[in-house]
Design an enzyme around this catalytic site. Structure first.
Site, short mmCIF file in Angstrom:
data_model
loop_
_atom_site.label_atom_id
_atom_site.label_comp_id
_atom_site.label_asym_id
_atom_site.label_seq_id
_atom_site.Cartn_x
_atom_site.Cartn_y
_atom_site.Cartn_z
N GLU A 98 -30.68 -36.49 6.56
CA GLU A 98 -29.65 -36.11 7.54
C GLU A 98 -29.25 -37.30 8.40
O GLU A 98 -28.12 -37.38 8.87
CB GLU A 98 -30.16 -34.93 8.39
CG GLU A 98 -30.13 -33.63 7.57
CD GLU A 98 -31.18 -32.61 7.97
OE1 GLU A 98 -31.77 -32.73 9.05
OE2 GLU A 98 -31.40 -31.68 7.16
N GLU A 166 -38.06 -36.12 -0.64
CA GLU A 166 -37.27 -34.93 -0.33
C GLU A 166 -35.95 -34.98 -1.09
O GLU A 166 -34.99 -35.63 -0.63
CB GLU A 166 -36.94 -34.88 1.17
CG GLU A 166 -38.14 -34.78 2.08
CD GLU A 166 -37.75 -34.22 3.44
OE1 GLU A 166 -38.33 -33.20 3.83
OE2 GLU A 166 -36.85 -34.77 4.10
P1 PGA Z 1 -36.36 -27.60 4.90
O1 PGA Z 1 -36.19 -29.08 5.51
O2 PGA Z 1 -37.83 -27.33 4.75
O3 PGA Z 1 -35.70 -26.69 5.87
O4 PGA Z 1 -35.66 -27.62 3.55
C1 PGA Z 1 -37.03 -30.11 5.10
C2 PGA Z 1 -36.60 -31.42 5.70
O5 PGA Z 1 -35.38 -31.68 5.75
O6 PGA Z 1 -37.45 -32.23 6.13
#
Ligand code: PGA
Length: 254
Positions: A98, A166
């Site tokens: 993000e 991730e």
């Molecule tokens: P999520 O987020 O478990 O809500 O998918 C994980 C993250 O972005 O670290």
């Protein structure tokens, strides 16, 4: 055997200090005497001092979600790694997808990591591909992220590095699907191989590799056992004390 790491990334939640305190207090209570797990909560910056205070005497560590690459000065809205360290906080997430979507290039991520290390922090470096292709070209993305993000990484500080894999497509409520534990294991082995070229084989083997992206109480056990994840970076379910407690319990048994 080292502890599993269960890290909660609260992102930009909750929006009141009252809810922050209530959520944290419940998590702290549920962690209680759990063994074999290192629990970390990363709240928004504004809550760091309060949660650091509330965490005293308990087993939940507090971490930050980001830190600037400049140590101090004219950076409106910025938060320095040195300020974070001064609060007694030891860990910072860097390179979350993000933040990358918000403009953090690999070059910026690299500078942030080096500044955070100099400030004395431990870094959770997030990497992950936006798109999964059948021909495994996405592995090039992972390799490129690691190599660029870790340029100039001081090998002697490898014990202050954690990788969170991730896949972007598995993160958040718009996730199209979740990674499989087998898929994670495949990627963990690849990540360790790339890391070996950066910090050496021996040190690479001791760098924890976490899974993140819709990790929850239902899939945690499989990621930790079948997937051999060294821990989990949990978004949504870390804001639900009951579910987060369940994940911690599962981690303590695996
Ligand atoms: P999520 O987020 O478990 O809500 O998918 C994980 C993250 O972005 O670290």
């Amino acid at each position: 055997m080292s502890n599993k790491i269960i890290a909660g990334n609260w992102k930009m939640n909750p929006v009141t200090l009252k809810d922050v305190k209530a959520t944290f207090t419940e998590i702290k209570r549920s962690v209680g005497s759990v063994r074999g797990v290192s629990v970390l909560i990363c709240p928004p910056f504004v809550y760091l001092p309060e949660l650091k205070r509330l965490s005293l005497g308990g087993k939940v560590e507090i971490g930050a979600q980001d830190a600037h690459f400049v140590d101090q000065g004219a950076q409106t809205g910025g938060v320095s790694a040195y300020m974070i360290r001064d609060l007694g906080i030891k860990t910072v997430i860097i390179g979350h997808s993000e933040r990358r979507a918000g403009g953090d290039t690999d070059e910026i991520v690299n500078k942030k990591i080096l500044t955070a290390l100099t400030a004395g922090l431990r870094v959770i470096l997030c990497i992950g591909e936006a798109v999964r292709d059948d021909k495994c070209h996405y592995l090039n993305t992972l390799q490129e992220q690691l190599e660029k993000d870790l340029i100039g990484f001081p090998i002697k500080l490898a014990d202050r590095l954690i990788i969170a894999y991730e896949p972007v497509w598995a993160i958040g409520k718009n996730a199209t699907r979740v990674e499989t534990p087998d898929g994670f294991l495949h990627n963990k082995i690849f990540i360790r191989k790339v890391l070996a070229g950066i910090v050496g084989r021996k040190k690479a083997l001791s760098v924890p590799v976490l899974y993140g992206g819709s990790a929850n109480a239902t899939n945690a056990g499989d990621f930790l056992s079948v997937g051999q994840a060294d821990g989990l970076l949990v978004g949504r379910d870390s804001l639900n004390p009951k579910n987060f407690a369940e994940i911690i319990k599962i981690a303590s048994k695996s």
